[in-house]
Design an enzyme around this catalytic site. Structure first.
Site, PDB file in Angstrom:
ATOM      1  N   ASN A  89       0.908  -1.209   0.086  1.00 51.87           N
ATOM      2  CA  ASN A  89       0.124   0.249  -0.127  1.00 51.87           C
ATOM      3  C   ASN A  89       0.677   1.217  -0.073  1.00 51.87           C
ATOM      4  OD1 ASN A  89      -2.625  -1.258  -0.031  1.00 51.87           O
ATOM      5  ND2 ASN A  89      -2.465  -1.631   2.104  1.00 51.87           N
ATOM      6  N   HIS A 102       6.232  -1.938   4.019  1.00 50.12           N
ATOM      7  CA  HIS A 102       6.114  -3.453   4.117  1.00 50.12           C
ATOM      8  C   HIS A 102       5.222  -3.740   3.144  1.00 50.12           C
ATOM      9  CE1 HIS A 102       2.774  -0.995   6.029  1.00 50.12           C
ATOM     10  NE2 HIS A 102       1.788  -1.996   5.665  1.00 50.12           N
TER      11      HIS A 102
HETATM   12  P1  AMP Z   1      -1.266  -0.990   5.470  1.00 55.97           P
HETATM   13  O1  AMP Z   1      -2.275  -0.919   5.597  1.00 55.97           O
HETATM   14  O2  AMP Z   1      -0.548  -1.801   4.396  1.00 55.97           O
HETATM   15  O3  AMP Z   1      -0.198   0.034   6.365  1.00 55.97           O
HETATM   16  O4  AMP Z   1      -1.212  -2.368   6.570  1.00 55.97           O
HETATM   17  C1  AMP Z   1      -0.668  -2.403   8.028  1.00 55.97           C
HETATM   18  C2  AMP Z   1      -0.938  -4.112   8.484  1.00 55.97           C
HETATM   19  O5  AMP Z   1      -0.069  -3.954   9.555  1.00 55.97           O
HETATM   20  C3  AMP Z   1      -2.503  -4.281   8.808  1.00 55.97           C
HETATM   21  O6  AMP Z   1      -2.768  -5.335   8.018  1.00 55.97           O
HETATM   22  C4  AMP Z   1      -2.301  -4.454  10.399  1.00 55.97           C
HETATM   23  O7  AMP Z   1      -3.186  -5.719  10.634  1.00 55.97           O
HETATM   24  C5  AMP Z   1      -0.861  -4.860  10.616  1.00 55.97           C
HETATM   25  N1  AMP Z   1      -0.242  -4.493  11.702  1.00 55.97           N
HETATM   26  C6  AMP Z   1      -0.422  -3.503  12.692  1.00 55.97           C
HETATM   27  N2  AMP Z   1       0.439  -3.618  13.571  1.00 55.97           N
HETATM   28  C7  AMP Z   1       0.863  -4.855  13.364  1.00 55.97           C
HETATM   29  C8  AMP Z   1       1.827  -5.416  14.442  1.00 55.97           C
HETATM   30  N3  AMP Z   1       2.247  -4.912  15.480  1.00 55.97           N
HETATM   31  N4  AMP Z   1       2.225  -6.620  13.975  1.00 55.97           N
HETATM   32  C9  AMP Z   1       1.806  -7.138  12.992  1.00 55.97           C
HETATM   33  N5  AMP Z   1       0.847  -6.543  12.170  1.00 55.97           N
HETATM   34  C10 AMP Z   1       0.354  -5.291  12.449  1.00 55.97           C
END
Ligand code: AMP
Ligand code: ZN
Length: 115
Positions: A89, A102
Site C-alpha cells: 500500500n 511493508h
Molecule cells: P497497511 O494498511 O498496508 O499499512 O497495513 C498495515 C498492516 O499491519 C495491517 O494489516 C495491520 O493489521 C498490520 N499490523 C499493525 N500492527 C501490527 C503489528 N504490531 N504486528 C503485525 N501486524 C501489524
C-alpha cells in the site's frame, strides 16, 4: 512519524522481539495481527522507509530481498503452488496505515480478482 515511535522500527531494533518468524540483515517477517487470509504475512525492511515514495536506486538490494524472502515464506507456508498475492500500500488512497514500508503476502484461499 519519527523512527522512535514506529512500531516496525521497534521490532527491527529488538533482536529478542518474539514477533518475527524470519529475520536477516535486511528484512524481517511477522504474521499480520489482523489477518485477511489464512496466510497473511508482512515482509518489512529493517531500515525505516516510510513508503515506496522514499525508495531509490540505493534500495534495489532491499527491494530485491523483500521479494526473495516473500517467496521463501510462501514456500514455507505451503502456498507457492496454490498461489498468493504480494501487495504494497502506498499512501492515502491505498489505505496505508503504517508508515514503514511493508509488503503483504496473502494466500491460503481464493483471493478474488484485483480491484
Ligand atoms: P497497511 O494498511 O498496508 O499499512 O497495513 C498495515 C498492516 O499491519 C495491517 O494489516 C495491520 O493489521 C498490520 N499490523 C499493525 N500492527 C501490527 C503489528 N504490531 N504486528 C503485525 N501486524 C501489524
Ligand atoms: Zn520504522
Amino acid at each position: 512519524m519519527s523512527t522512535s515511535q514506529c512500531i516496525f522500527c521497534a521490532i527491527a531494533r529488538d533482536s529478542a522481539h518474539e514477533s518475527p518468524i524470519y529475520r536477516d540483515d535486511q528484512v524481517f517477517v511477522v504474521k499480520d495481527i489482523n489477518p485477511k487470509a489464512p496466510v497473511h504475512l508482512l515482509i518489512i525492511p529493517n531500515m525505516h522507509l516510510a513508503s515506496l515514495a522514499y525508495i531509490g536506486p540505493g534500495q534495489v538490494p532491499i527491494m530485491g530481498q523483500m521479494f526473495i524472502v516473500a517467496e521463501e515464506m510462501a514456500r514455507r507456508e505451503g502456498v507457492t503452488l496454490s498461489g498468493y498475492r504480494l501487495a504494497v500500500n502506498q499512501g492515502k488512497d491505498s489505505g496505508q496505515e503504517i508508515e514503514h514500508l511493508h509488503m503483504h503476502l496473502l494466500g491460503g484461499q481464493g483471493l478474488g480478482a484485483m480491484g
